[in-house]
Each structure stands twice: as structure tokens, then as C-alpha cells.
Write a protein that holds these residues in place. Structure first.
Motif, mmCIF file in Angstrom:
data_model
loop_
_atom_site.group_PDB
_atom_site.id
_atom_site.type_symbol
_atom_site.label_atom_id
_atom_site.label_comp_id
_atom_site.label_asym_id
_atom_site.label_seq_id
_atom_site.Cartn_x
_atom_site.Cartn_y
_atom_site.Cartn_z
ATOM 1 N N PRO A 86 -52.539 27.931 -7.214
ATOM 2 C CA PRO A 86 -51.531 27.857 -8.368
ATOM 3 C C PRO A 86 -50.450 26.682 -8.020
ATOM 4 O O PRO A 86 -50.139 26.157 -8.922
ATOM 5 N N ALA A 87 -50.183 26.410 -6.717
ATOM 6 C CA ALA A 87 -49.320 25.464 -6.432
ATOM 7 C C ALA A 87 -49.677 24.091 -6.905
ATOM 8 O O ALA A 87 -49.037 23.091 -7.466
ATOM 9 N N VAL A 88 -51.228 23.992 -6.938
ATOM 10 C CA VAL A 88 -51.547 22.480 -7.456
ATOM 11 C C VAL A 88 -51.372 22.449 -8.997
ATOM 12 O O VAL A 88 -50.921 21.372 -9.529
ATOM 13 N N TRP A 89 -51.356 23.526 -9.614
ATOM 14 C CA TRP A 89 -51.073 23.421 -11.167
ATOM 15 C C TRP A 89 -49.628 23.107 -11.297
ATOM 16 O O TRP A 89 -49.245 22.194 -12.247
ATOM 17 N N ASP A 90 -48.615 23.564 -10.485
ATOM 18 C CA ASP A 90 -47.264 23.176 -10.670
ATOM 19 C C ASP A 90 -47.260 21.661 -10.502
ATOM 20 O O ASP A 90 -46.440 21.087 -10.812
ATOM 21 N N SER A 91 -47.890 21.278 -9.310
ATOM 22 C CA SER A 91 -47.931 19.909 -8.828
ATOM 23 C C SER A 91 -48.084 19.045 -10.207
ATOM 24 O O SER A 91 -47.637 17.947 -10.485
ATOM 25 N N VAL A 92 -49.207 19.461 -10.767
ATOM 26 C CA VAL A 92 -49.803 18.637 -12.324
ATOM 27 C C VAL A 92 -48.762 18.421 -13.038
ATOM 28 O O VAL A 92 -48.176 17.429 -13.586
ATOM 29 N N SER A 93 -48.150 19.732 -13.307
ATOM 30 C CA SER A 93 -47.081 19.881 -14.406
ATOM 31 C C SER A 93 -45.737 18.903 -13.834
ATOM 32 O O SER A 93 -44.852 18.363 -14.776
ATOM 33 N N GLY A 133 -46.008 16.231 -12.362
ATOM 34 C CA GLY A 133 -46.094 14.645 -12.336
ATOM 35 C C GLY A 133 -45.961 13.991 -11.023
ATOM 36 O O GLY A 133 -46.166 14.660 -10.031
ATOM 37 N N CYS A 134 -45.520 12.698 -11.260
ATOM 38 C CA CYS A 134 -45.193 12.047 -9.879
ATOM 39 C C CYS A 134 -44.182 12.409 -9.060
ATOM 40 O O CYS A 134 -44.229 12.254 -7.621
ATOM 41 N N ARG A 135 -43.171 13.527 -9.679
ATOM 42 C CA ARG A 135 -42.317 13.940 -8.449
ATOM 43 C C ARG A 135 -43.181 14.539 -7.486
ATOM 44 O O ARG A 135 -42.634 14.715 -6.539
ATOM 45 N N ALA A 136 -44.091 15.354 -7.785
ATOM 46 C CA ALA A 136 -44.916 16.318 -6.850
ATOM 47 C C ALA A 136 -46.015 15.634 -6.404
ATOM 48 O O ALA A 136 -46.831 15.946 -5.317
ATOM 49 N N LEU A 137 -46.696 14.679 -7.129
ATOM 50 C CA LEU A 137 -47.990 14.194 -6.679
ATOM 51 C C LEU A 137 -47.944 12.748 -6.309
ATOM 52 O O LEU A 137 -48.814 12.151 -5.527
ATOM 53 N N GLY A 138 -46.700 12.093 -6.111
ATOM 54 C CA GLY A 138 -46.709 10.714 -5.849
ATOM 55 C C GLY A 138 -46.147 10.654 -4.415
ATOM 56 O O GLY A 138 -45.490 11.610 -3.963
ATOM 57 N N ALA A 139 -46.073 9.712 -3.922
ATOM 58 C CA ALA A 139 -45.664 9.406 -2.508
ATOM 59 C C ALA A 139 -44.465 8.460 -2.656
ATOM 60 O O ALA A 139 -43.474 8.493 -1.690
ATOM 61 N N ALA A 140 -44.006 8.011 -3.779
ATOM 62 C CA ALA A 140 -42.904 7.235 -4.018
ATOM 63 C C ALA A 140 -42.113 7.859 -5.444
ATOM 64 O O ALA A 140 -42.909 8.393 -6.089
ATOM 65 N N PRO A 141 -40.864 7.493 -5.569
ATOM 66 C CA PRO A 141 -40.263 7.945 -6.698
ATOM 67 C C PRO A 141 -40.897 7.348 -7.836
ATOM 68 O O PRO A 141 -41.582 6.206 -7.804
#
Lengths: 176, 195
Positions: free
Chosen positions: A155-162, A164-172
Motif C-alpha cells: 500500500p505504501a507504493v500507492w501512496d508514493s504514486v499519489s 508524485g516526485c516528492r516520494a518517487l524522485g531522488a531530487a526535489p
């Protein structure tokens, strides 16, 4: 003289016939359904009702270039992929199948996402339709042919998708 | 001890068993034929005859993806009533192009919702993997099979776009206008709405 019992024999033939005409690849219930090797993925598309994501990388050793757009407007988010994105790719490339859903849900609703992973080897990527958990059932559903299966999906992956870059990205996130 | 069967009763019994036997044989033959058809469909796909490759209702398409070695073109819309928005990434370059789709995009998009192809090439083109571009129409609300393909854009005027599909053998000339695909590579400059 031994009597042949015709009715069970005919039923067996009919059962075999029904099995022959199911053309969809069977889903291994109770096992892991590996769709693609996560480390070989070069391109990812996530399509949702209110969020869309496109990511690519030139080689398997590069990070992904990720773009996220939302239906609420605003510029596209753009970032290099980080650990969160890696978890998304790994989670969606191999899915442990728990069971076939006893009751099916509507195939079109805002909870459904298309996740497509492509490794560059063929004309098309591996496309799957996943429904994120709702408060009612708590499990991720996978649409496979005309059936639905409950699969294991963090479920944390779904939260990451929501997120966006804040959770999926390596940079701002960088707008535009 | 039961009375022996009369002659007509023996004939009726024989006829009954014959009918059952024929029915069973028919069911078995049908099962074998269906199995054979399924196996041969998977194992021996055939070249397509010239004609329509596919046709898709434009209003069900939610995203369009064109991926080449030098450009990643992704167009999306939130509903069929809203215009497409374009996002373009270029390998080796920073930043992302973003714009609303314009009239040129509409012409290109509507062209791609159906395709007519010619006869399979007698001598398939042996192109490098990086020369191929992948094209895909994504239909968010329609859980049906997609029509992904890869294509070779022509390098000389007058040449057709060559396409091939994942599960269909052969390469085919497409009737799509290569000039419109040249605009795709220009990104927002080619397909974006004029300010």
C-alpha cells in the motif's frame, strides 16, 4: 458383460472441452506472477483517473527521468527517480497472486490504474490493470482477461504514486 | 432368469449404443479440433492481407505515446471533452517541454486512430533496434487489448512508414502520412497550440 456407464464418460468429455476453450493464460493463484524483470525496465507509464506518470531511462544503469501530471492542473512534476520509484517498478513487475476475487468490482472507476512496463525488447510493454485498495476491502485487485484477482501490492507504493516526485524522485520536483 | 431379448430389442439396444458412441466421438473430435485451432493460432500466426489494421474510436483514447531514441512524446487528456496536453522529453537534454495540443496534433492523432496497411514486405527491413519507434494508444477506461506497434519512419521522401506488431508476423507499409510524424519529433514546436 460389463456395462459401460455413458453419462459420466460424456460429462468428462464435456469438462475437457470447456477447459480447452479458455484461451487466457492462467494466473498462478498462490504463486508470484512475474510479468517482467524489474531491473530490465526502461519505460514506465502509470495512467490513473487523476494522475498520470511517464518515465524512461536510456539504459538499465541510468535513473529514470520521471514526469507526473495531475488533473487539478499546474505544471508537470519532473525529477530523477529515487528509491520510491524503484519500489514501484519492483512491486508492479512481479505480483504474488493471493486468490481470485469472489465478487468482481466495476472495471472502470477512479481507483483503477494502468501500469505499463517496457524493457525495449518488444513492440509493446506489459500492461496491467490494478485497482488500489479502498476502505471496504483493503486489497489490491488485478484485472486479468475477464477475471479479477487479489494480489499482494505494498500500500505504501500507492501512496508514493499519489505523492508524485516528492516520494518517487531522488531530487526535489522541478516544474516544467 | 430374465427372458432373452427379442430380435427387435437387440437391434434397439445396438442402435442406442451406436448413437451414444457417435455422440461421444463427435464431442471428442470437436475438442481435438478446438485444441488444434488454439495451438496453431499461437504457434503459426499468418501474415495479414492488405487492409485495415485497426480502428479505434477517438473518444476512448486517453493517452498517446511515441517513443524513439531521440524523443519521448507523451500526450494525455483527462476526459474526451478536454484537449490533449503534450509532454516531451529528449534524452541527453535537461528539462521537459509542455504544452496544449494544437491543430496539427489533432490531424496526427485522428490519423492514428485507424490504420490501413499494404501487403507484408517480401524482404523485411533489417533495422537497428534504436531505429524503431514505439507507438501506443492508451485507453484508460477500456479494458481491452491494446494495439501497440513499432514503426520505422522513412529516411527519404516518398517512402512509407513501416510497421510491425508484437504477435503478428511480418512488416507492413502503412498509409499514415510520414510528414505528420516528422512534426511529432518537433514536440511542442510541431504539435503544440499556437500562443
Amino acid at each position: 458383460m460389463t456395462c459401460v456407464r455413458p453419462i459420466p464418460f460424456l460429462l468428462a468429455l464435456c469438462a475437457a472441452l470447456a477447459g480447452c476453450i479458455d484461451e487466457c493464460t492462467p494466473v498462478p493463484v498462490g504463486e508470484r506472477l512475474t510479468l517482467i524483470e524489474a531491473e530490465e525496465v526502461l519505460q514506465v507509464v502509470v495512467s490513473g483517473a487523476n494522475l498520470k506518470l511517464f518515465a524512461y531511462r536510456q539504459t538499465v544503469v541510468d535513473p529514470f527521468d520521471v514526469v507526473v501530471v495531475r488533473s487539478g492542473g499546474g505544471p508537470a512534476e519532473h525529477c530523477r527517480s529515487g528509491p520510491g520509484f524503484t519500489r514501484l517498478v519492483e512491486a508492479s513487475s512481479a505480483l504474488p497472486v493471493i486468490r481470485q476475487a469472489k465478487t468482481t468490482v466495476e472495471e472502470v472507476s477512479p481507483e483503477w490504474f494502468i501500469i505499463e512496463l517496457w524493457d525495449g525488447s518488444k513492440q509493446s510493454g506489459i500492461e496491467q490493470r490494478l485497482r488500489r485498495p479502498t476502505s471496504r476491502d483493503g486489497g489490491t485487485l488485478m484485472q486479468w482477461c475477464y477475471k479479477q484477482y487479489v494480489v499482494e501490492f505494498d500500500p505504501a507504493v500507492w501512496d508514493s504514486v499519489s505523492s508524485g516526485c516528492r516520494a518517487l524522485g531522488a531530487a526535489p520536483a522541478v516544474a516544467g | 432368469m430374465a427372458a432373452p431379448l427379442k430380435r427387435w430389442q437387440r437391434h434397439m439396444r445396438l442402435a442406442g449404443w451406436s448413437i451414444i458412441g457417435l455422440f461421444a466421438a463427435g464431442v471428442a473430435a470437436l475438442a481435438l479440433k478446438l485444441s488444434y485451432d488454439i495451438v496453431t493460432y499461437v504457434d503459426e500466426p499468418e501474415l495479414m492481407e492488405p487492409g485495415q489494421s485497426y480502428g479505434v474510436a477517438d473518444y476512448i483514447v486517453s493517452e498517446v505515446l511515441f517513443t524513439a531514441a531521440d524523443v519521448k512524446f507523451y500526450a494525455y487528456r483527462w476526459s474526451s471533452e478536454q484537449p490533449f496536453r503534450i509532454v516531451v522529453l529528449r534524452p541527453g537534454q535537461d528539462g521537459v517541454e509542455e504544452c496544449v495540443a494544437g491543430e496539427a496534433f489533432d490531424r496526427w492523432f485522428f490519423q492514428t486512430t485507424e490504420m490501413y496497411h499494404g501487403a507484408a514486405l517480401e524482404y523485411p527491413v533489417a533495422a537497428k533496434p534504436e531505429d524503431w519507434a514505439v507507438f501506443e494508444l492508451i485507453k484508460y477506461e477500456t479494458p481491452v487489448e491494446e494495439n501497440d506497434m513499432r514503426m520505422l519512419l522513412p529516411t527519404r521522401p516518398g517512402e512509407p512508414i513501416i510497421v510491425e506488431w508484437a504477435h503478428i508476423p511480418g512488416q507492413y507499409p502503412s498509409e499514415w502520412d510520414p510528414e505528420l510524424f516528422a512534426l511529432v519529433k518537433q514536440g511542442c514546436a510541431g504539435l503544440g497550440a499556437r500562443p
